[in-house]
Design a protein around this motif. Structure first.
Motif, PDB file in Angstrom:
ATOM      1  N   LEU A  14       0.835  -1.211   0.000  1.00 21.25           N
ATOM      2  CA  LEU A  14       0.000   0.000   0.000  1.00 21.25           C
ATOM      3  C   LEU A  14       0.869   1.260   0.000  1.00 21.25           C
ATOM      4  O   LEU A  14       0.572   2.220  -0.724  1.00 21.25           O
ATOM      5  CB  LEU A  14      -0.932   0.013   1.212  1.00 21.25           C
ATOM      6  N   HIS A  15       1.937   1.252   0.784  1.00 26.34           N
ATOM      7  CA  HIS A  15       2.806   2.433   0.815  1.00 26.34           C
ATOM      8  C   HIS A  15       3.559   2.614  -0.507  1.00 26.34           C
ATOM      9  O   HIS A  15       3.700   3.744  -0.982  1.00 26.34           O
ATOM     10  CB  HIS A  15       3.769   2.366   1.999  1.00 26.34           C
ATOM     11  N   ARG A  16       4.007   1.528  -1.122  1.00 22.37           N
ATOM     12  CA  ARG A  16       4.684   1.648  -2.424  1.00 22.37           C
ATOM     13  C   ARG A  16       3.723   2.178  -3.486  1.00 22.37           C
ATOM     14  O   ARG A  16       4.079   3.052  -4.284  1.00 22.37           O
ATOM     15  CB  ARG A  16       5.238   0.289  -2.859  1.00 22.37           C
ATOM     16  N   THR A  17       2.515   1.649  -3.486  1.00 25.76           N
ATOM     17  CA  THR A  17       1.504   2.097  -4.446  1.00 25.76           C
ATOM     18  C   THR A  17       1.183   3.567  -4.223  1.00 25.76           C
ATOM     19  O   THR A  17       1.074   4.345  -5.174  1.00 25.76           O
ATOM     20  CB  THR A  17       0.227   1.241  -4.330  1.00 25.76           C
ATOM     21  N   ARG A  18       1.034   3.964  -2.964  1.00 25.70           N
ATOM     22  CA  ARG A  18       0.762   5.367  -2.624  1.00 25.70           C
ATOM     23  C   ARG A  18       1.862   6.266  -3.180  1.00 25.70           C
ATOM     24  O   ARG A  18       1.588   7.317  -3.769  1.00 25.70           O
ATOM     25  CB  ARG A  18       0.689   5.511  -1.097  1.00 25.70           C
ATOM     26  N   GLN A  19       3.127   5.840  -3.041  1.00 26.33           N
ATOM     27  CA  GLN A  19       4.240   6.648  -3.526  1.00 26.33           C
ATOM     28  C   GLN A  19       4.234   6.772  -5.048  1.00 26.33           C
ATOM     29  O   GLN A  19       4.568   7.818  -5.593  1.00 26.33           O
ATOM     30  CB  GLN A  19       5.567   6.067  -3.056  1.00 26.33           C
ATOM     31  N   GLN A  20       3.839   5.699  -5.740  1.00 24.05           N
ATOM     32  CA  GLN A  20       3.795   5.739  -7.203  1.00 24.05           C
ATOM     33  C   GLN A  20       2.612   6.556  -7.696  1.00 24.05           C
ATOM     34  O   GLN A  20       2.756   7.389  -8.588  1.00 24.05           O
ATOM     35  CB  GLN A  20       3.690   4.321  -7.763  1.00 24.05           C
ATOM     36  N   VAL A  21       1.441   6.333  -7.123  1.00 22.94           N
ATOM     37  CA  VAL A  21       0.220   6.971  -7.596  1.00 22.94           C
ATOM     38  C   VAL A  21       0.225   8.473  -7.312  1.00 22.94           C
ATOM     39  O   VAL A  21      -0.194   9.264  -8.150  1.00 22.94           O
ATOM     40  CB  VAL A  21      -1.019   6.300  -6.964  1.00 22.94           C
ATOM     41  N   LEU A  29       0.260  12.619  -0.785  1.00 23.30           N
ATOM     42  CA  LEU A  29       1.174  11.657  -0.167  1.00 23.30           C
ATOM     43  C   LEU A  29       0.896  11.505   1.319  1.00 23.30           C
ATOM     44  O   LEU A  29       1.344  10.558   1.948  1.00 23.30           O
ATOM     45  CB  LEU A  29       2.630  12.055  -0.402  1.00 23.30           C
ATOM     46  N   GLU A  30       0.134  12.429   1.884  1.00 18.47           N
ATOM     47  CA  GLU A  30      -0.243  12.321   3.291  1.00 18.47           C
ATOM     48  C   GLU A  30      -1.221  11.168   3.525  1.00 18.47           C
ATOM     49  O   GLU A  30      -1.606  10.909   4.667  1.00 18.47           O
ATOM     50  CB  GLU A  30      -0.825  13.645   3.786  1.00 18.47           C
TER      51      GLU A  30
END
Length: 103
Positions: A14-21, A29-30
């Motif tokens: 989820l955190h990797r996807t958040r960083q990409q999206v 990003l928050e």
């Protein structure tokens, strides 16, 4: 794979996807805070059935973010510039049952 490992893997994914999206969007990003809050609020869950249900929800959210969210940047008062990621660009051929990735 044990449930603890699945939960940790989902958290990282989820955190990797958040960083990409949400790349280059400090406000979006928050979402990191919301992800962390959700995991913390369910940290003491012990029911395997409930944990599996939460893992399923988290996986569905990750898939939705990865496949459906496109960034938009305000350029003028009424104008947005869309910034699609490469993995969202597929060849759009009318009436094609099996779209292919653009290269």
């Amino acid at each position: 794979m044990g449930q603890a490992a699945k939960v940790l893997q989902l958290f990282k994914t989820l955190h990797r996807t958040r960083q990409q999206v949400f790349k280059n969007d400090a406000r979006a990003l928050e979402a990191r805070i919301k992800i962390n809050e959700e995991f913390k609020s369910n940290k003491s869950e012990t029911s395997p059935k409930k944990i599996e249900q939460l893992i399923k929800i988290g996986s569905d959210v990750e898939l939705l973010l990865r496949t459906s969210v496109i960034q938009g940047i305000h350029t003028d008062h009424n104008t947005l510039k869309l910034v699609p990621r490469k993995d969202l660009l597929i060849e759009n051929v009318p009436y094609c049952d099996a779209p292919t990735q653009k290269q």
